[in-house]
Write a protein that holds these residues in place. Structure first.
Motif, PDB file in Angstrom:
ATOM      1  N   TYR A 135       0.827  -1.202   0.000  1.00 46.44           N
ATOM      2  CA  TYR A 135       0.000   0.000   0.000  1.00 46.44           C
ATOM      3  C   TYR A 135       0.868   1.261   0.000  1.00 46.44           C
ATOM      4  O   TYR A 135       0.545   2.241  -0.675  1.00 46.44           O
ATOM      5  CB  TYR A 135      -0.922  -0.006   1.226  1.00 46.44           C
ATOM      6  N   ILE A 138       2.220   1.655  -3.611  1.00 43.48           N
ATOM      7  CA  ILE A 138       1.216   2.094  -4.590  1.00 43.48           C
ATOM      8  C   ILE A 138       0.815   3.541  -4.359  1.00 43.48           C
ATOM      9  O   ILE A 138       0.658   4.326  -5.309  1.00 43.48           O
ATOM     10  CB  ILE A 138      -0.008   1.156  -4.532  1.00 43.48           C
ATOM     11  N   THR A 139       0.644   3.928  -3.106  1.00 44.73           N
ATOM     12  CA  THR A 139       0.223   5.306  -2.824  1.00 44.73           C
ATOM     13  C   THR A 139       1.343   6.325  -3.027  1.00 44.73           C
ATOM     14  O   THR A 139       1.076   7.530  -2.981  1.00 44.73           O
ATOM     15  CB  THR A 139      -0.306   5.417  -1.385  1.00 44.73           C
ATOM     16  N   HIS A 140       2.569   5.883  -3.233  1.00 38.88           N
ATOM     17  CA  HIS A 140       3.674   6.799  -3.507  1.00 38.88           C
ATOM     18  C   HIS A 140       4.056   6.814  -4.993  1.00 38.88           C
ATOM     19  O   HIS A 140       5.118   7.315  -5.352  1.00 38.88           O
ATOM     20  CB  HIS A 140       4.899   6.424  -2.673  1.00 38.88           C
ATOM     21  N   LEU A 141       3.170   6.269  -5.825  1.00 40.85           N
ATOM     22  CA  LEU A 141       3.381   6.358  -7.265  1.00 40.85           C
ATOM     23  C   LEU A 141       3.113   7.792  -7.730  1.00 40.85           C
ATOM     24  O   LEU A 141       2.575   8.607  -6.981  1.00 40.85           O
ATOM     25  CB  LEU A 141       2.445   5.371  -7.978  1.00 40.85           C
ATOM     26  N   THR A 143       1.562  11.215  -9.452  1.00 43.04           N
ATOM     27  CA  THR A 143       0.214  11.775  -9.520  1.00 43.04           C
ATOM     28  C   THR A 143      -0.351  11.569 -10.932  1.00 43.04           C
ATOM     29  O   THR A 143       0.390  11.230 -11.864  1.00 43.04           O
ATOM     30  CB  THR A 143       0.254  13.262  -9.180  1.00 43.04           C
ATOM     31  N   ALA A 147       1.529  10.405 -14.665  1.00 41.78           N
ATOM     32  CA  ALA A 147       1.255   8.975 -14.632  1.00 41.78           C
ATOM     33  C   ALA A 147       2.166   8.209 -15.577  1.00 41.78           C
ATOM     34  O   ALA A 147       2.585   8.716 -16.632  1.00 41.78           O
ATOM     35  CB  ALA A 147      -0.204   8.722 -14.999  1.00 41.78           C
ATOM     36  N   THR A 156      -1.030   5.338 -11.535  1.00 38.55           N
ATOM     37  CA  THR A 156      -0.881   6.511 -10.684  1.00 38.55           C
ATOM     38  C   THR A 156      -1.060   6.109  -9.222  1.00 38.55           C
ATOM     39  O   THR A 156      -1.392   4.956  -8.901  1.00 38.55           O
ATOM     40  CB  THR A 156      -1.924   7.590 -11.038  1.00 38.55           C
ATOM     41  N   SER A 157      -0.854   7.092  -8.344  1.00 38.89           N
ATOM     42  CA  SER A 157      -1.068   6.858  -6.923  1.00 38.89           C
ATOM     43  C   SER A 157      -2.549   6.728  -6.579  1.00 38.89           C
ATOM     44  O   SER A 157      -2.888   6.282  -5.478  1.00 38.89           O
ATOM     45  CB  SER A 157      -0.462   8.008  -6.107  1.00 38.89           C
ATOM     46  N   ARG A 158      -3.435   7.110  -7.486  1.00 33.19           N
ATOM     47  CA  ARG A 158      -4.868   6.985  -7.264  1.00 33.19           C
ATOM     48  C   ARG A 158      -5.440   5.698  -7.836  1.00 33.19           C
ATOM     49  O   ARG A 158      -6.652   5.485  -7.796  1.00 33.19           O
ATOM     50  CB  ARG A 158      -5.597   8.177  -7.867  1.00 33.19           C
ATOM     51  N   PRO A 250      -6.368   1.782  -5.342  1.00 35.06           N
ATOM     52  CA  PRO A 250      -5.137   1.301  -4.690  1.00 35.06           C
ATOM     53  C   PRO A 250      -5.409   0.259  -3.609  1.00 35.06           C
ATOM     54  O   PRO A 250      -4.614  -0.660  -3.426  1.00 35.06           O
ATOM     55  CB  PRO A 250      -4.534   2.583  -4.097  1.00 35.06           C
ATOM     56  N   THR A 254      -3.746  -3.325  -3.733  1.00 41.82           N
ATOM     57  CA  THR A 254      -2.861  -3.705  -2.629  1.00 41.82           C
ATOM     58  C   THR A 254      -3.208  -5.084  -2.091  1.00 41.82           C
ATOM     59  O   THR A 254      -2.337  -5.953  -1.925  1.00 41.82           O
ATOM     60  CB  THR A 254      -2.961  -2.666  -1.502  1.00 41.82           C
TER      61      THR A 254
END
Length: 387
Positions: A135, A138-141, A143, A147, A156-158, A250, A254
């Motif tokens: 997690y 993925i959330t630090h990918l 914006t 992308a 992306t992080s979203r 995400p 995850t």
């Protein structure tokens, strides 16, 4: 009366009735005490709350959901989300576990080393830690404006945005069934005894069945396309976010990755044990008949190994289905999180936990029943494994 008590069968029956009656009395007493305590605290018991409006939203749902929907509808959404996540996780874990398990039984030293390293690492790290690890990644990918893009996919992080057909929900469901049929039909046609052709000469029929099913899927998608829209909807940047296509959140990604990697390490050992259980004499006999290594694998090693693996795989699948409750750690609205939110908003703790227990009991018993039926169908009479 005395003569009846001297009868062993009568005494056994009375003891059983007394035992069951004692348990029923304790359960009934517990229910009465719980209802009295709840009433003293001003908490009403019962399942009337299921028809009341929830007043809160869910961030992931395969069914239409609104804040004013009743609790029973949200429970249904949670069950479907859990089944969907569990199905995806089990499929990915099976693929990963099969690849790693075959590597562990390979004659190549490097493949065996890589397979053992994978199992030793991911099997010994708790699942909750792996969920947090993936997690965080993925959330630090990047914006949406930065992308990673490839072949229409946007990472992306979203979440992951993928191209998706512009078709109605009914047409998409029918096309999905046709694609599943394209996978299941060839396997069934290759093993069924209803056809007069020998098993090794059914490839034409298998290919024709798969092609027909895929053609049906293509026709359904073409006929079900939404008017004045292209067949595929590609995600594109609009403002600060991506629009169009299908978004994989995400949280879902995850959990699917964590279950696949963690569960794959256990399934790999099951696969390795299944292939190791196949006797060398059977393999040597197949080779002496002039069969190619691939035919020895598909006709001898794989069927015998599958019979040995299936009972243990069923237990592992049931465990991985229960592992979907890890979704509450990252905010995925599975069945467990729906129940937790219901307790917080309605205060119906006993009823909500009872529904949770009944739901998971039904899911896991159904899964176990399916695998027990398959195991009984493919089991050999007598000893299944012989050295």
């Amino acid at each position: 009366m005395v003569s009846l008590l001297r009868n062993q069968k009568v005494r056994n029956a009375l003891l059983q009735v007394l035992y069951v009656g004692s348990i029923a009395a304790m359960v009934l007493a517990g229910i009465v005490i719980a209802r009295r305590n709840l009433a003293d605290q001003g908490i009403t018991s019962g399942f009337d709350f299921l028809f009341k409006s929830t007043g809160w939203d869910v961030n992931f749902s395969l069914l239409p959901a609104m804040a004013n929907d009743p609790y029973w509808w949200y429970f249904l959404i949670g069950i479907i989300n859990t089944l969907f996540l569990g199905s995806v996780g089990l499929i990915l874990a099976t693929i990963v576990g099969t690849i790693v398990g075959l590597a562990r039984t390979s004659s190549n030293d490097l493949a065996r080393l890589l397979g053992r390293t994978y199992v030793d690492i991911f099997r010994n790290i708790p699942l909750i830690l792996q969920v947090f690890f993936w997690y965080a990644i993925i959330t630090h990918l990047p914006t949406p404006r930065s992308a990673h893009e490839a072949w229409g996919f946007q990472l992306t992080s979203r979440g992951l945005y993928i191209p998706f057909p512009n078709v109605g929900s009914a047409a998409f469901a029918a096309a999905t069934v046709a694609v599943i049929a394209a996978i299941v039909l060839p396997a069934w046609l290759g093993r069924t005894s209803l056809l007069a052709q020998p098993i090794g000469q059914r490839r034409t029929i298998q290919f024709a069945a798969a092609a027909a099913a895929l053609a049906c899927a293509a026709i359904i998608l073409a006929l079900g396309r939404l008017p004045d829209t292209p067949l595929l909807d590609f995600p594109a940047l609009q403002g600060l976010n991506l629009r169009g296509g299908l978004r994989i959140p995400p949280e879902f990604a995850t959990l699917a990755i964590a279950i696949a990697i963690y569960g794959g390490s256990y399934i790999a050992e099951i696969v390795r044990g299944g292939f190791k259980s196949v006797g060398t004499g059977q393999v040597e006999a197949a080779l002496s008949l002039g069969l190619s290594p691939w035919r020895v694998f598909t006709l001898v090693r794989l069927p015998l190994a599958l019979r040995a693996m299936l009972p243990i795989l069923a237990n592992q699948y049931v465990w991985l289905m229960k592992a979907t409750t890890m979704g509450i750690a990252v905010g995925f609205t599975d069945f467990f999180m729906i129940v937790a939110l219901t307790i917080n908003h309605s205060g119906q703790t006993v009823e909500a936990i009872g529904i949770l227990m009944a739901g998971f009991l039904a899911i896991n018993l159904s899964l176990a029943a399916v695998f027990n039926r398959i195991n009984k169908a493919i089991a050999l009479k007598g000893n299944q494994l012989r050295g």
